[in-house]
Design an enzyme around this catalytic site. Structure first.
Site, PDB file in Angstrom:
ATOM      1  N   THR A   1      66.653 -50.680  40.886  1.00 43.78           N
ATOM      2  CA  THR A   1      65.555 -50.287  41.772  1.00 43.78           C
ATOM      3  C   THR A   1      64.209 -50.587  41.118  1.00 43.78           C
ATOM      4  O   THR A   1      63.294 -51.124  41.757  1.00 43.78           O
ATOM      5  CB  THR A   1      65.660 -48.788  42.117  1.00 43.78           C
ATOM      6  OG1 THR A   1      66.927 -48.525  42.728  1.00 43.78           O
ATOM      7  CG2 THR A   1      64.553 -48.370  43.063  1.00 43.78           C
TER       8      THR A   1
ATOM      9  N   GLU B   1      31.124 -30.372  46.814  1.00 44.74           N
ATOM     10  CA  GLU B   1      29.676 -30.203  46.998  1.00 44.74           C
ATOM     11  C   GLU B   1      29.359 -28.885  47.704  1.00 44.74           C
ATOM     12  O   GLU B   1      28.404 -28.191  47.333  1.00 44.74           O
ATOM     13  CB  GLU B   1      29.100 -31.361  47.827  1.00 44.74           C
ATOM     14  CG  GLU B   1      29.466 -32.741  47.306  1.00 44.74           C
ATOM     15  CD  GLU B   1      30.679 -33.333  48.000  1.00 44.74           C
ATOM     16  OE1 GLU B   1      30.556 -34.464  48.503  1.00 44.74           O
ATOM     17  OE2 GLU B   1      31.733 -32.656  48.038  1.00 44.74           O
TER      18      GLU B   1
ATOM     19  N   LEU C   1      65.404 -33.861  40.679  1.00 46.07           N
ATOM     20  CA  LEU C   1      64.082 -34.412  41.019  1.00 46.07           C
ATOM     21  C   LEU C   1      63.118 -33.325  41.475  1.00 46.07           C
ATOM     22  O   LEU C   1      62.323 -33.521  42.399  1.00 46.07           O
ATOM     23  CB  LEU C   1      64.204 -35.508  42.082  1.00 46.07           C
ATOM     24  CG  LEU C   1      65.088 -36.707  41.736  1.00 46.07           C
ATOM     25  CD1 LEU C   1      64.998 -37.754  42.837  1.00 46.07           C
ATOM     26  CD2 LEU C   1      64.716 -37.313  40.392  1.00 46.07           C
TER      27      LEU C   1
ATOM     28  N   CYS D   1      29.784 -33.062  54.252  1.00 46.30           N
ATOM     29  CA  CYS D   1      29.023 -32.622  53.083  1.00 46.30           C
ATOM     30  C   CYS D   1      27.655 -33.288  53.018  1.00 46.30           C
ATOM     31  O   CYS D   1      26.690 -32.704  52.515  1.00 46.30           O
ATOM     32  CB  CYS D   1      29.802 -32.930  51.804  1.00 46.30           C
ATOM     33  SG  CYS D   1      31.257 -31.887  51.596  1.00 46.30           S
TER      34      CYS D   1
ATOM     35  N   ALA E   1      63.374 -44.156  30.721  1.00 51.61           N
ATOM     36  CA  ALA E   1      63.559 -43.895  29.292  1.00 51.61           C
ATOM     37  C   ALA E   1      64.539 -44.930  28.762  1.00 51.61           C
ATOM     38  O   ALA E   1      65.510 -45.290  29.433  1.00 51.61           O
ATOM     39  CB  ALA E   1      64.100 -42.484  29.065  1.00 51.61           C
TER      40      ALA E   1
ATOM     41  N   ARG F   1      60.998 -27.952  37.690  1.00 48.26           N
ATOM     42  CA  ARG F   1      61.665 -26.743  37.216  1.00 48.26           C
ATOM     43  C   ARG F   1      61.059 -26.220  35.923  1.00 48.26           C
ATOM     44  O   ARG F   1      61.058 -25.013  35.682  1.00 48.26           O
ATOM     45  CB  ARG F   1      63.158 -27.026  36.982  1.00 48.26           C
ATOM     46  CG  ARG F   1      63.887 -27.531  38.206  1.00 48.26           C
ATOM     47  CD  ARG F   1      65.372 -27.706  37.969  1.00 48.26           C
ATOM     48  NE  ARG F   1      65.679 -28.599  36.857  1.00 48.26           N
ATOM     49  CZ  ARG F   1      65.630 -29.931  36.921  1.00 48.26           C
ATOM     50  NH1 ARG F   1      65.236 -30.529  38.029  1.00 48.26           N
ATOM     51  NH2 ARG F   1      65.944 -30.669  35.876  1.00 48.26           N
TER      52      ARG F   1
ATOM     53  N   GLU G   1      61.954 -43.440  39.680  1.00 42.62           N
ATOM     54  CA  GLU G   1      62.634 -42.907  38.498  1.00 42.62           C
ATOM     55  C   GLU G   1      63.959 -43.607  38.190  1.00 42.62           C
ATOM     56  O   GLU G   1      64.636 -43.248  37.243  1.00 42.62           O
ATOM     57  CB  GLU G   1      62.863 -41.397  38.656  1.00 42.62           C
ATOM     58  CG  GLU G   1      61.600 -40.576  38.475  1.00 42.62           C
ATOM     59  CD  GLU G   1      61.862 -39.235  37.801  1.00 42.62           C
ATOM     60  OE1 GLU G   1      62.992 -38.977  37.361  1.00 42.62           O
ATOM     61  OE2 GLU G   1      60.909 -38.441  37.705  1.00 42.62           O
TER      62      GLU G   1
END
Length: 349
Positions: free
Chosen positions: A294, A52, A211, A86, A156, A214, A289
């Protein structure tokens, strides 16, 4: 054009701040006069002006503000932080009408911004594209409302439903890539948008992931590793200096080192302990991941918000079975050699 049209533009602007505003929310704002947008802004990063304020500053002739409407995707702030409130700025600028996408449910705001605007004589309209405005800040709202980070599961799997092929105990050949270069680039983009990434011991050992971001641009996420017995060799990529790293273990508590070692009670629920550590550090999002064990822990505890599942064309025929989610696919990303299906645990569609 109606209020929804201008709020859609606010959302487009807010998306420009994905991954850079933490711990602040993503916010976009436009100022409209006589049916035309005369200024706009979005919050770029914590400590810099809010959306704003940027939109108001972009109006050179301030007299135009007295006949304008300000649109903003999230309730204007009402407190002094790194920047002034704001809501006070909007009132002092003489803007007569403010359209807000959704309320800010954080304790510091929670309707106070709307109160300031109305007390200052502004006409305030709320709830325009509210679901869309909440979804874009789902990380922010989850952290404030559930006292934990927004949790994204990512894995995956092969065409026949395996996350990894069957391996011998001494197999150190590294990962079999299920998705190709486009999929990896997309994952690196996602990493740049989230605050942290978690993997278990087996994934760290076998895949030796970095991780890091890149194949994209953006800041590196905080790397999180579960290593109960501190058995992982320091030659792994996770121990390099490319990104900060936390090692969750049962033996060592060394918060001032890098990597940082955090001692957990492995006789208790380590998932809850990890999430509490992240909450206390104001980490609003985490990508899980791997590995399969996990990810399954989070699924069994019903502690996930979003899942991103790549399915490739290769077949393993045997190996580590991929998790199964009893939810409908809400989005699909079609790549050259794989498809990524996206699930939301609490759908607002």
């Amino acid at each position: 054009m109606d209020d929804r049209t201008y709020m859609m533009r606010c959302l487009d602007l807010a998306r420009c701040g994905l991954g850079t505003t933490y711990p602040n929310p993503q916010v976009g704002s436009v100022i409209v006069r006589h049916g035309k947008i005369i200024a706009e802004g979005f919050h770029r990063r914590s400590g810099e002006p809010h959306a704003e304020a940027l939109a108001i500053a972009a109006v050179k002739d301030k007299s135009l503000l007295k006949g304008s409407s300000l649109y903003v995707s999230l309730e204007p702030c009402s407190h002094f932080g790194k920047t002034p409130p704001c809501a006070d700025l909007i009132v002092s600028s003489g803007i007569p009408r403010v359209v807000v996408g959704t309320l800010d449910t954080s304790k510091k705001v929670a309707g106070k911004g709307i109160g300031i605007l109305r007390a200052g004589g502004c006409e305030v309209v709320t709830g325009v594209l509210e679901k869309e405005c909440r979804r874009i800040n789902r990380r922010f709202f989850t952290w404030h409302e559930k006292s934990r980070p927004y949790i994204i599961l990512k894995w995956a799997e092969s065409a026949d439903g395996f996350m990894d092929r069957k391996r011998n105990p001494d197999d150190s050949s590294g990962p079999d890539w299920i998705s190709g270069p486009l999929g990896r680039q997309l994952v690196h983009k996602w990493r740049s948008e989230e605050q942290s990434i978690l993997v278990g011991t087996r994934t760290a050992q076998i895949d030796d992931p970095s991780l890091t971001v890149r194949e994209w641009t953006g800041r590196q996420p905080l790397r999180l590793v579960i290593d109960r017995k501190l058995s992982l060799p320091e030659t792994l990529n996770l121990f390099n200096d490319k990104a900060p790293t936390l090692i969750f273990n049962s033996r060592l508590n060394r918060p001032d080192s890098q990597p940082e070692y955090i001692k957990l009670d492995f006789n208790g629920d380590i998932i809850d302990q990890i999430l509490e550590v992240l909450y206390q550090r104001q980490i609003q999002s985490v990508i899980i991941e791997g590995g399969a064990d996990t990810i399954e822990r989070f699924i069994k505890k019903e502690l996930w918000d979003e899942a991103r599942v790549f399915t490739g064309k290769m077949r393993f025929y045997d190996g580590i079975q991929a998790p199964r989610l009893a939810f409908q696919v809400e989005e699909s990303v079609h790549l050259h050699d794989s498809v990524c299906d996206i699930y939301f645990r609490e759908s607002d569609r």
